[in-house]
Scaffold this motif. Sequence first.
Motif, PDB file in Angstrom:
ATOM      1  N   SER A 240     -11.994  18.751  63.376  1.00 42.56           N
ATOM      2  CA  SER A 240     -12.613  19.988  62.871  1.00 42.56           C
ATOM      3  C   SER A 240     -11.572  21.091  62.714  1.00 42.56           C
ATOM      4  N   VAL A 241     -10.554  21.096  63.571  1.00 42.12           N
ATOM      5  CA  VAL A 241      -9.482  22.082  63.478  1.00 42.12           C
ATOM      6  C   VAL A 241      -8.657  21.836  62.213  1.00 42.12           C
TER       7      VAL A 241
ATOM      8  N   LEU B  82      -9.769  20.520  59.466  1.00 45.68           N
ATOM      9  CA  LEU B  82     -10.613  20.955  58.349  1.00 45.68           C
ATOM     10  C   LEU B  82     -10.589  22.470  58.187  1.00 45.68           C
ATOM     11  N   ILE B  83     -10.781  23.193  59.283  1.00 46.16           N
ATOM     12  CA  ILE B  83     -10.815  24.655  59.219  1.00 46.16           C
ATOM     13  C   ILE B  83      -9.457  25.208  58.764  1.00 46.16           C
ATOM     14  N   SER B  84      -8.371  24.619  59.279  1.00 50.00           N
ATOM     15  CA  SER B  84      -7.029  25.050  58.879  1.00 50.00           C
ATOM     16  C   SER B  84      -6.817  24.871  57.385  1.00 50.00           C
TER      17      SER B  84
ATOM     18  N   LEU C 113      -9.142  24.836  55.004  1.00 52.32           N
ATOM     19  CA  LEU C 113      -9.949  25.811  54.266  1.00 52.32           C
ATOM     20  C   LEU C 113      -9.281  27.188  54.268  1.00 52.32           C
ATOM     21  N   ILE C 114      -8.701  27.558  55.415  1.00 50.18           N
ATOM     22  CA  ILE C 114      -7.967  28.822  55.493  1.00 50.18           C
ATOM     23  C   ILE C 114      -6.782  28.800  54.528  1.00 50.18           C
TER      24      ILE C 114
ATOM     25  N   TYR D 215     -15.389  16.068  62.487  1.00 54.34           N
ATOM     26  CA  TYR D 215     -15.252  17.212  61.578  1.00 54.34           C
ATOM     27  C   TYR D 215     -16.262  18.323  61.888  1.00 54.34           C
TER      28      TYR D 215
ATOM     29  N   PRO E  17     -17.474  21.250  64.136  1.00 53.01           N
ATOM     30  CA  PRO E  17     -16.846  22.093  65.161  1.00 53.01           C
ATOM     31  C   PRO E  17     -17.479  21.893  66.533  1.00 53.01           C
TER      32      PRO E  17
ATOM     33  N   THR F  45      -5.106  22.758  69.613  1.00 53.15           N
ATOM     34  CA  THR F  45      -5.702  23.487  68.490  1.00 53.15           C
ATOM     35  C   THR F  45      -4.728  24.529  67.951  1.00 53.15           C
TER      36      THR F  45
ATOM     37  N   ILE G 193      -3.031  24.567  64.124  1.00 53.67           N
ATOM     38  CA  ILE G 193      -3.157  25.729  63.242  1.00 53.67           C
ATOM     39  C   ILE G 193      -1.780  26.343  62.986  1.00 53.67           C
TER      40      ILE G 193
ATOM     41  N   VAL H 284      -9.845  36.186  59.582  1.00 52.14           N
ATOM     42  CA  VAL H 284      -8.915  35.067  59.763  1.00 52.14           C
ATOM     43  C   VAL H 284      -7.552  35.583  60.235  1.00 52.14           C
TER      44      VAL H 284
END
Length: 464
Positions: free
Chosen positions: A77-78, A80-82, A84-85, A209, A211, A231, A235, A443
Amino acid sequence: MTEKEVTKNKGLVQDAAADDSLGDINGSVSVPKGGSFWRKLWAFSGPGALVAVGYMDPGNWVTSVTGGATYHYTLLSVVLISSLIAMMLQYMAGKLGMVKHEDLAQATRNRTNKTGGIILWIISELALMATDIAEVIGGAIALHLLFGWSMIASVLTTALDVVLLLLLMRFGFRKIEAIVVTLILTILFIFGYLVVSSNPNLAALFGGYLPQLQTVSTHGIHGADSPLVMTLGIIGATVMPHNLYLHSSISQTRQVSRKNKEELKEGVRFMAWDSNIQLSLAFVINSFLLILGASLFFGHGDQVGTFGQMYNALGDSSIAGAIASPVLSTLFAVALLASGQNSTITGTLTGEVIMTGFLHLKVPMWLRRVITRGLALIPVVAFTLIYGGDEGKLDQLLVYSQVFLSVALPFAMAPLIAFTSSKKVMGEDFANSKWMTWLAWIVFVVLTGLNIQLVFQILGQLFG
């Protein structure tokens, strides 16, 4: 041009205050005025690949594989979020370049005083050096694993990519883009094969994926970093400042009229398509790295903490299971070498963007590359000689180099968000929407806080 100006431009260092960003390739790629969506997308495809390289360089590998080996699929999930950022920030960077015809370094320098510009240049150069150190270490270890050369010989051999890059630049920017895409696809196919061979648990994989609170837990497995540290590492190694400078420059390689608002809007839209497609490939590769760690090495996190340990583990049936073989190890080393070479190309271009934009000085690419690679080689060669080629020490140097990236990120993010959110700078049609502006600043605050925590964590490990 006066005789004085002609004489001035004959030197190695030239005044580049009014020059286009990466002037040799700026506006060098033509795009069709009509035709299908796919034809136009093909014409705009390329800059996104060079940007995506920074999101899959050797600095990401150890953290992702170790994260999977230690905490299974939890940290997907980290990733994925990274990603998207990254898509949001790179969209802003590319848009700034196309709309203002300035790269981020130029835009920042033009809106700060000389002292501020020099300070920001120093910070950016340190971050670029840190990135180059990761490239040198990744490439050197790959050569050592593939050919059995001594570590010092492998490190010194990485200096030869200066000559390689200078030769490639003679063939035009589209050729450079094609080579980068080929290397990315090589990495993608190798890790795709490794992941399929590892037979991952698909239910647990896709569940990763989603969170989970465990990703920010400070309680880790005995002898391993906590999920929060992992994490922060993922990132910190994913969102890098030099990519923002690079994309704001190479997005200008396409011939788009800034005077024609509709043509410019179309150019920005296709830039976003290109960037997001290529960053999606980077997301898949980073996922593959973590999945590989989870499916093959889970429970052996302490045995895959370096590139050499990963290489050996892929050939060790007691760790990787029945699929272990020398072929898998070799494929891993080839992918590592491809990653290092890809990052070298983008690092060189970024170096010119930063120096020209902040200092208004332009030096020949060969000199710029010799200086950058020389500065990166010094600490790597020193570590190699002092510790007798101990790969573990080089991997530690790679981790510590990420501290500079974490420190430099806010200094690139803040002006990027401020410029692209300003209607005065970008105009009514191209300024960020309110929701994107708010999201970007949130962010920024979160990433800055996480990166500060990561810096203290690494410094604590170093001096504790």
